[in-house]
Each structure stands twice: as C-alpha cells, then as structure tokens.
Design a protein around this motif. Structure first.
Motif, PDB file in Angstrom:
ATOM      1  N   ASP A 111       0.841  -1.187   0.000  1.00 45.93           N
ATOM      2  CA  ASP A 111       0.000   0.000   0.000  1.00 45.93           C
ATOM      3  C   ASP A 111       0.886   1.250   0.000  1.00 45.93           C
ATOM      4  OD1 ASP A 111      -1.779   1.840   2.334  1.00 45.93           O
ATOM      5  OD2 ASP A 111      -2.586   1.368   0.350  1.00 45.93           O
ATOM      6  N   ILE A 112       0.654   2.136  -0.936  1.00 39.33           N
ATOM      7  CA  ILE A 112       1.490   3.329  -1.082  1.00 39.33           C
ATOM      8  C   ILE A 112       1.431   4.213   0.160  1.00 39.33           C
ATOM      9  CG2 ILE A 112       1.755   5.490  -2.353  1.00 39.33           C
ATOM     10  CD1 ILE A 112       1.044   3.963  -4.880  1.00 39.33           C
ATOM     11  N   LEU A 113       0.247   4.463   0.677  1.00 44.74           N
ATOM     12  CA  LEU A 113       0.136   5.323   1.862  1.00 44.74           C
ATOM     13  C   LEU A 113       0.883   4.754   3.056  1.00 44.74           C
ATOM     14  CD1 LEU A 113      -3.536   6.639   1.779  1.00 44.74           C
ATOM     15  CD2 LEU A 113      -1.441   7.939   1.463  1.00 44.74           C
ATOM     16  N   ALA A 114       0.757   3.480   3.273  1.00 40.41           N
ATOM     17  CA  ALA A 114       1.404   2.859   4.433  1.00 40.41           C
ATOM     18  C   ALA A 114       2.917   2.781   4.271  1.00 40.41           C
ATOM     19  CB  ALA A 114       0.834   1.464   4.663  1.00 40.41           C
ATOM     20  N   ASN A 115       3.375   2.494   3.071  1.00 45.56           N
ATOM     21  CA  ASN A 115       4.803   2.269   2.852  1.00 45.56           C
ATOM     22  C   ASN A 115       5.601   3.516   2.475  1.00 45.56           C
ATOM     23  OD1 ASN A 115       4.558  -0.509   3.366  1.00 45.56           O
ATOM     24  ND2 ASN A 115       3.867  -0.858   1.270  1.00 45.56           N
ATOM     25  N   HIS A 116       4.913   4.576   2.103  1.00 50.59           N
ATOM     26  CA  HIS A 116       5.625   5.764   1.619  1.00 50.59           C
ATOM     27  C   HIS A 116       5.040   7.054   2.193  1.00 50.59           C
ATOM     28  CE1 HIS A 116       7.726   3.203  -1.223  1.00 50.59           C
ATOM     29  NE2 HIS A 116       6.560   2.668  -1.526  1.00 50.59           N
ATOM     30  N   ILE A 117       4.708   7.042   3.449  1.00 52.56           N
ATOM     31  CA  ILE A 117       4.046   8.186   4.070  1.00 52.56           C
ATOM     32  C   ILE A 117       4.898   9.458   4.005  1.00 52.56           C
ATOM     33  CG2 ILE A 117       4.792   7.681   6.434  1.00 52.56           C
ATOM     34  CD1 ILE A 117       1.359   9.072   5.326  1.00 52.56           C
ATOM     35  N   GLU A 118       6.206   9.346   4.160  1.00 49.67           N
ATOM     36  CA  GLU A 118       7.064  10.537   4.098  1.00 49.67           C
ATOM     37  C   GLU A 118       7.057  11.139   2.694  1.00 49.67           C
ATOM     38  OE1 GLU A 118       8.373  12.269   6.605  1.00 49.67           O
ATOM     39  OE2 GLU A 118       7.298  10.811   7.833  1.00 49.67           O
ATOM     40  N   LEU A 119       7.069  10.298   1.692  1.00 48.84           N
ATOM     41  CA  LEU A 119       6.992  10.776   0.309  1.00 48.84           C
ATOM     42  C   LEU A 119       5.654  11.472   0.062  1.00 48.84           C
ATOM     43  CD1 LEU A 119       8.041  10.990  -2.596  1.00 48.84           C
ATOM     44  CD2 LEU A 119       7.109   8.698  -2.993  1.00 48.84           C
ATOM     45  N   ILE A 120       4.584  10.892   0.545  1.00 49.57           N
ATOM     46  CA  ILE A 120       3.251  11.481   0.393  1.00 49.57           C
ATOM     47  C   ILE A 120       3.198  12.846   1.083  1.00 49.57           C
ATOM     48  CG2 ILE A 120       0.788  11.222   0.904  1.00 49.57           C
ATOM     49  CD1 ILE A 120       1.890   9.264  -1.245  1.00 49.57           C
ATOM     50  N   ARG A 121       3.734  12.938   2.280  1.00 51.01           N
ATOM     51  CA  ARG A 121       3.753  14.224   2.995  1.00 51.01           C
ATOM     52  C   ARG A 121       4.541  15.273   2.219  1.00 51.01           C
ATOM     53  NH1 ARG A 121       4.707  11.322   8.564  1.00 51.01           N
ATOM     54  NH2 ARG A 121       2.548  11.113   9.231  1.00 51.01           N
ATOM     55  N   TRP A 122       5.678  14.856   1.673  1.00 54.90           N
ATOM     56  CA  TRP A 122       6.496  15.782   0.887  1.00 54.90           C
ATOM     57  C   TRP A 122       5.735  16.255  -0.352  1.00 54.90           C
ATOM     58  CZ3 TRP A 122       8.751  15.008  -4.051  1.00 54.90           C
ATOM     59  CH2 TRP A 122       9.594  16.043  -4.454  1.00 54.90           C
ATOM     60  N   LEU A 123       5.098  15.333  -1.063  1.00 55.93           N
ATOM     61  CA  LEU A 123       4.332  15.702  -2.257  1.00 55.93           C
ATOM     62  C   LEU A 123       3.207  16.678  -1.921  1.00 55.93           C
ATOM     63  CD1 LEU A 123       4.119  12.254  -4.070  1.00 55.93           C
ATOM     64  CD2 LEU A 123       5.322  14.293  -4.881  1.00 55.93           C
ATOM     65  N   ILE A 124       2.516  16.425  -0.828  1.00 52.45           N
ATOM     66  CA  ILE A 124       1.417  17.299  -0.413  1.00 52.45           C
ATOM     67  C   ILE A 124       1.925  18.696  -0.058  1.00 52.45           C
ATOM     68  CG2 ILE A 124      -0.301  17.661   1.418  1.00 52.45           C
ATOM     69  CD1 ILE A 124      -0.748  14.601   1.361  1.00 52.45           C
ATOM     70  N   SER A 125       3.157  18.778   0.421  1.00 46.09           N
ATOM     71  CA  SER A 125       3.708  20.074   0.826  1.00 46.09           C
ATOM     72  C   SER A 125       4.140  20.945  -0.357  1.00 46.09           C
ATOM     73  CB  SER A 125       4.907  19.872   1.757  1.00 46.09           C
ATOM     74  OG  SER A 125       6.053  19.454   1.025  1.00 46.09           O
ATOM     75  N   LEU A 126       4.242  20.368  -1.536  1.00 42.27           N
ATOM     76  CA  LEU A 126       4.700  21.121  -2.707  1.00 42.27           C
ATOM     77  C   LEU A 126       3.627  22.083  -3.203  1.00 42.27           C
ATOM     78  CD1 LEU A 126       6.416  18.247  -4.722  1.00 42.27           C
ATOM     79  CD2 LEU A 126       7.532  20.039  -3.383  1.00 42.27           C
ATOM     80  N   PRO A 127       4.041  23.191  -3.820  1.00 44.57           N
ATOM     81  CA  PRO A 127       3.050  24.099  -4.412  1.00 44.57           C
ATOM     82  C   PRO A 127       2.375  23.430  -5.614  1.00 44.57           C
ATOM     83  CG  PRO A 127       5.282  24.811  -4.953  1.00 44.57           C
ATOM     84  CD  PRO A 127       5.413  23.660  -3.994  1.00 44.57           C
ATOM     85  N   LEU A 128       1.196  23.912  -5.975  1.00 49.13           N
ATOM     86  CA  LEU A 128       0.442  23.321  -7.078  1.00 49.13           C
ATOM     87  C   LEU A 128       0.900  23.820  -8.444  1.00 49.13           C
ATOM     88  CD1 LEU A 128      -3.131  23.340  -5.513  1.00 49.13           C
ATOM     89  CD2 LEU A 128      -1.544  21.409  -5.761  1.00 49.13           C
ATOM     90  N   ASN A 129       1.820  24.788  -8.460  1.00 52.20           N
ATOM     91  CA  ASN A 129       2.363  25.275  -9.722  1.00 52.20           C
ATOM     92  C   ASN A 129       3.750  25.837  -9.478  1.00 52.20           C
ATOM     93  OD1 ASN A 129       2.250  28.400  -9.438  1.00 52.20           O
ATOM     94  ND2 ASN A 129       0.256  27.692  -8.725  1.00 52.20           N
ATOM     95  N   TYR A 130       4.477  25.990 -10.573  1.00 58.01           N
ATOM     96  CA  TYR A 130       5.796  26.613 -10.528  1.00 58.01           C
ATOM     97  C   TYR A 130       5.856  27.573 -11.705  1.00 58.01           C
ATOM     98  CZ  TYR A 130      10.819  27.306 -10.724  1.00 58.01           C
ATOM     99  OH  TYR A 130      12.065  27.879 -10.756  1.00 58.01           O
ATOM    100  N   GLU A 131       6.288  28.802 -11.448  1.00 58.39           N
ATOM    101  CA  GLU A 131       6.276  29.830 -12.484  1.00 58.39           C
ATOM    102  C   GLU A 131       7.673  30.389 -12.720  1.00 58.39           C
ATOM    103  OE1 GLU A 131       3.836  33.951 -13.440  1.00 58.39           O
ATOM    104  OE2 GLU A 131       3.970  33.249 -11.371  1.00 58.39           O
ATOM    105  N   THR A 132       8.002  30.580 -13.996  1.00 61.21           N
ATOM    106  CA  THR A 132       9.221  31.280 -14.381  1.00 61.21           C
ATOM    107  C   THR A 132       8.806  32.546 -15.130  1.00 61.21           C
ATOM    108  OG1 THR A 132       9.493  30.284 -16.577  1.00 61.21           O
ATOM    109  CG2 THR A 132      10.393  29.053 -14.686  1.00 61.21           C
ATOM    110  N   GLU A 133       9.766  33.254 -15.662  1.00 62.28           N
ATOM    111  CA  GLU A 133       9.476  34.477 -16.411  1.00 62.28           C
ATOM    112  C   GLU A 133       8.594  34.207 -17.632  1.00 62.28           C
ATOM    113  OE1 GLU A 133      12.060  37.538 -19.091  1.00 62.28           O
ATOM    114  OE2 GLU A 133      12.924  36.978 -17.153  1.00 62.28           O
ATOM    115  N   THR A 134       8.753  33.037 -18.242  1.00 64.96           N
ATOM    116  CA  THR A 134       8.036  32.746 -19.485  1.00 64.96           C
ATOM    117  C   THR A 134       7.128  31.523 -19.421  1.00 64.96           C
ATOM    118  OG1 THR A 134       9.916  31.454 -20.288  1.00 64.96           O
ATOM    119  CG2 THR A 134       9.831  33.778 -20.938  1.00 64.96           C
ATOM    120  N   GLN A 135       7.130  30.796 -18.296  1.00 64.33           N
ATOM    121  CA  GLN A 135       6.422  29.520 -18.246  1.00 64.33           C
ATOM    122  C   GLN A 135       5.677  29.311 -16.927  1.00 64.33           C
ATOM    123  OE1 GLN A 135      10.179  27.706 -18.663  1.00 64.33           O
ATOM    124  NE2 GLN A 135       9.820  27.026 -20.755  1.00 64.33           N
TER     125      GLN A 135
END
Length: 141
Positions: free
Chosen positions: A1-25
């Motif tokens: 089970d992904i949630l049980a076996n990779h909880i730290e990865l899941i927490r890290w993913l959830i902490s990321l912003p929903l977008n990333y912006e540069t000057e042109t992208q």
C-alpha cells in the motif's frame, strides 16, 4: 500500500506548491484558469491545478506546461506518446509512460530560449541513441 509504505513521500508531495512559475512559463499538473489572464494564480481553483479537463489550446501570455491528459488523446493518435505542443502556448507532457515505456522530456534552454525534446532511435545492430529535436521557435521571435 502506497500510503502505508511511503508516508514521508506522500507528505512531501502534499507540501509542494500546485504550480511553478518562471518568467516565461507556468508548470502545473493539469492546467490553470486562463480566463483570469494575469490573475491566474489567484483566480485558479485548486481543482484546476490538479484535474482540469478538457485541455485548453491557444495563445496565453506565458507557456503552460502540463501533464494530466495523455498526449495520444490530444493528438488523436493512440501511438503518439511524445510532447504535444498546440503551436501557441501549451505543452503537454503526459506520454503515458505505462504504455510507451518512455518518459517524454521537454528541455528549455535558458540561453537560446528554445524548446527541444528527444526521440529514441534503434539502429539495425540494436544500438539505442536519443536524437534531440526542436519543438518550438525562439521565444524572441
């Protein structure tokens, strides 16, 4: 089970912003509310960032790089698993790796301001090479 076996990865993913912006992208999983124009960051509901459908095409003031929707679906070709560019401001990079066995790569050169990708070539002797090809004209044109 992904949630049980990779909880730290899941927490890290959830902490990321929903977008990333540069000057042109703008990099996002699914898309943004383009009707909000320059206020897209404030006008886009979280659901758009992660599950916008259908895809939007056409000119926007920045390029939008998204996954979420299979490039074969967008190209209307079940065998197309490369970068899909609408010819204006939208790049889609979901090449269905589970089907194609490769990960489409969009490369942006910050010096030349050009986008490229790679195509896999297999020679008669089985030698594999990756050939770089241009996707988009110069941003300065």
């Amino acid at each position: 089970d992904i949630l049980a076996n990779h909880i730290e990865l899941i927490r890290w993913l959830i902490s990321l912003p929903l977008n990333y912006e540069t000057e042109t992208q703008i990099f996002v999983h699914a898309g943004i509310d383009e009707e909000a124009v320059e206020f897209w960051k404030h006008g886009t509901p979280d659901e758009y960032f992660v599950s916008k459908f259908p895809a939007t095409f056409g000119k926007f003031h920045k390029d939008i790089i998204a996954g979420h929707i299979s490039t074969s679906f967008l190209a209307k070709d079940k065998d197309f698993h490369d970068i899909f560019w609408d010819g204006k401001s939208h790049f889609f990079i979901d090449g269905e790796t589970n089907v194609s066995g490769t990960i489409p790569l969009l490369k942006y050169n910050t010096v030349t301001k050009k986008c490229t990708s790679f195509i896999k070539r297999v020679d008669d002797d089985g030698t594999v090479t990756w050939e770089e090809y241009s996707i988009k004209r110069d941003y300065n044109e």
